[in-house]
Design a protein around this motif. Structure first.
Motif, PDB file in Angstrom:
ATOM      1  N   GLY A   1      -7.593  38.647   2.406  1.00 12.73           N
ATOM      2  CA  GLY A   1      -8.120  39.687   1.532  1.00 12.73           C
ATOM      3  C   GLY A   1      -7.855  41.094   2.019  1.00 12.73           C
ATOM      4  N   ARG A   2      -7.378  41.244   3.246  1.00 14.47           N
ATOM      5  CA  ARG A   2      -7.092  42.569   3.805  1.00 14.47           C
ATOM      6  C   ARG A   2      -5.606  42.766   4.083  1.00 14.47           C
ATOM      7  N   PHE A   3      -4.930  41.724   4.518  1.00 12.42           N
ATOM      8  CA  PHE A   3      -3.508  41.811   4.873  1.00 12.42           C
ATOM      9  C   PHE A   3      -2.672  41.104   3.816  1.00 12.42           C
ATOM     10  N   THR A   4      -1.468  41.630   3.601  1.00 12.37           N
ATOM     11  CA  THR A   4      -0.527  41.015   2.673  1.00 12.37           C
ATOM     12  C   THR A   4       0.859  40.978   3.303  1.00 12.37           C
ATOM     13  N   ILE A   5       1.425  39.795   3.362  1.00 10.08           N
ATOM     14  CA  ILE A   5       2.790  39.635   3.879  1.00 10.08           C
ATOM     15  C   ILE A   5       3.755  39.630   2.697  1.00 10.08           C
ATOM     16  N   SER A   6       4.892  40.284   2.877  1.00  7.29           N
ATOM     17  CA  SER A   6       5.890  40.322   1.819  1.00  7.29           C
ATOM     18  C   SER A   6       7.276  40.404   2.434  1.00  7.29           C
ATOM     19  N   ARG A   7       8.280  40.322   1.579  1.00  5.62           N
ATOM     20  CA  ARG A   7       9.655  40.259   2.073  1.00  5.62           C
ATOM     21  C   ARG A   7      10.579  40.924   1.067  1.00  5.62           C
ATOM     22  N   ASP A   8      11.531  41.690   1.569  1.00  6.57           N
ATOM     23  CA  ASP A   8      12.586  42.273   0.737  1.00  6.57           C
ATOM     24  C   ASP A   8      13.882  41.570   1.130  1.00  6.57           C
ATOM     25  N   ASN A   9      14.325  40.645   0.286  1.00  4.27           N
ATOM     26  CA  ASN A   9      15.498  39.848   0.639  1.00  4.27           C
ATOM     27  C   ASN A   9      16.756  40.708   0.749  1.00  4.27           C
ATOM     28  N   ALA A  10      16.873  41.701  -0.097  1.00  6.13           N
ATOM     29  CA  ALA A  10      18.066  42.555  -0.078  1.00  6.13           C
ATOM     30  C   ALA A  10      18.172  43.333   1.231  1.00  6.13           C
ATOM     31  N   LYS A  11      17.029  43.696   1.779  1.00  2.19           N
ATOM     32  CA  LYS A  11      17.014  44.452   3.039  1.00  2.19           C
ATOM     33  C   LYS A  11      16.843  43.543   4.247  1.00  2.19           C
ATOM     34  N   ASN A  12      16.639  42.252   3.986  1.00  2.00           N
ATOM     35  CA  ASN A  12      16.372  41.298   5.076  1.00  2.00           C
ATOM     36  C   ASN A  12      15.265  41.825   5.981  1.00  2.00           C
TER      37      ASN A  12
ATOM     38  N   MET B   1      10.870  42.058   6.472  1.00  4.50           N
ATOM     39  CA  MET B   1       9.554  41.513   6.163  1.00  4.50           C
ATOM     40  C   MET B   1       8.511  42.581   6.439  1.00  4.50           C
ATOM     41  N   TYR B   2       7.429  42.545   5.676  1.00  5.47           N
ATOM     42  CA  TYR B   2       6.406  43.576   5.793  1.00  5.47           C
ATOM     43  C   TYR B   2       5.025  42.929   5.988  1.00  5.47           C
ATOM     44  N   LEU B   3       4.125  43.719   6.552  1.00  2.44           N
ATOM     45  CA  LEU B   3       2.727  43.333   6.616  1.00  2.44           C
ATOM     46  C   LEU B   3       1.905  44.556   6.229  1.00  2.44           C
ATOM     47  N   GLN B   4       1.341  44.511   5.036  1.00  2.28           N
ATOM     48  CA  GLN B   4       0.445  45.572   4.579  1.00  2.28           C
ATOM     49  C   GLN B   4      -0.951  45.255   5.096  1.00  2.28           C
ATOM     50  N   MET B   5      -1.501  46.167   5.843  1.00  2.00           N
ATOM     51  CA  MET B   5      -2.812  45.958   6.451  1.00  2.00           C
ATOM     52  C   MET B   5      -3.785  46.996   5.922  1.00  2.00           C
ATOM     53  N   ASN B   6      -4.799  46.547   5.217  1.00  2.00           N
ATOM     54  CA  ASN B   6      -5.825  47.420   4.661  1.00  2.00           C
ATOM     55  C   ASN B   6      -7.173  47.110   5.299  1.00  2.00           C
ATOM     56  N   SER B   7      -8.094  48.011   5.128  1.00  2.00           N
ATOM     57  CA  SER B   7      -9.456  47.836   5.658  1.00  2.00           C
ATOM     58  C   SER B   7      -9.415  47.412   7.119  1.00  2.00           C
ATOM     59  N   LEU B   8      -8.640  48.114   7.892  1.00  2.00           N
ATOM     60  CA  LEU B   8      -8.462  47.742   9.295  1.00  2.00           C
ATOM     61  C   LEU B   8      -9.763  47.846  10.077  1.00  2.00           C
ATOM     62  N   LYS B   9      -9.902  46.940  11.037  1.00  2.00           N
ATOM     63  CA  LYS B   9     -11.089  46.875  11.885  1.00  2.00           C
ATOM     64  C   LYS B   9     -10.666  47.033  13.349  1.00  2.00           C
ATOM     65  N   PRO B  10     -11.554  47.483  14.211  1.00  2.00           N
ATOM     66  CA  PRO B  10     -11.208  47.616  15.639  1.00  2.00           C
ATOM     67  C   PRO B  10     -10.677  46.309  16.228  1.00  2.00           C
ATOM     68  N   GLU B  11     -11.161  45.184  15.755  1.00  2.00           N
ATOM     69  CA  GLU B  11     -10.700  43.902  16.289  1.00  2.00           C
ATOM     70  C   GLU B  11      -9.276  43.552  15.857  1.00  2.00           C
ATOM     71  N   ASP B  12      -8.682  44.348  14.977  1.00  2.00           N
ATOM     72  CA  ASP B  12      -7.276  44.158  14.614  1.00  2.00           C
ATOM     73  C   ASP B  12      -6.337  44.816  15.635  1.00  2.00           C
ATOM     74  N   THR B  13      -6.907  45.541  16.571  1.00  2.00           N
ATOM     75  CA  THR B  13      -6.095  46.213  17.583  1.00  2.00           C
ATOM     76  C   THR B  13      -5.313  45.208  18.409  1.00  2.00           C
TER      77      THR B  13
END
Length: 116
Positions: free
Chosen positions: A65-76, A78-90
């Motif tokens: 519910g906070r992180f989203t993994i995605s991929r751009d095949n043309a650019k080869n 991969m991404y990780l969108q991280m929202n609502s970050l918490k100190p424990e994500d450090t």
């Protein structure tokens, strides 16, 4: 030779967002199951999110519910969108194969620091 280069980390306040990138060479991301991992000091690599070659995704419960993994095949890339970050994500965040072996090396990673 496989090369994975992570970027996009930084210092953010709790509740903030970051978008990590994993640029790949020597491997076609869309043909492999790939994952984002993180490693906090003194800990082993922890799988955070993964994406199969067909685009199916999984997430560790702590980031659902906070992180989203995605991929751009043309650019080869991969991404990780991280929202609502918490100190424990450090941690240092890495990308690698979903089922890596001792033959699969790790990149330099990208540091994510979340302040409270």
């Amino acid at each position: 030779q496989v090369q994975l280069v992570e970027s996009g980390g930084g210092l953010v306040q709790a509740g903030g967002s970051l978008r990590l990138s994993c640029r790949a060479s020597g491997i076609i991301l869309s043909s492999n199951s790939m994952g984002w991992y993180r490693q906090a000091p003194g800990n082993q690599h922890e799988l955070v999110a993964a994406m199969t070659s067909t685009g199916s995704t999984i997430y560790v419960d702590s980031v659902k519910g906070r992180f989203t993994i995605s991929r751009d095949n043309a650019k080869n890339t991969m991404y990780l969108q991280m929202n609502s970050l918490k100190p424990e994500d450090t941690a240092v965040y890495y990308c690698n194969k979903r089922f890596y072996t001792s033959y699969d090396s790790w990149g330099q990673g990208t540091q994510v620091t979340v302040s409270s």
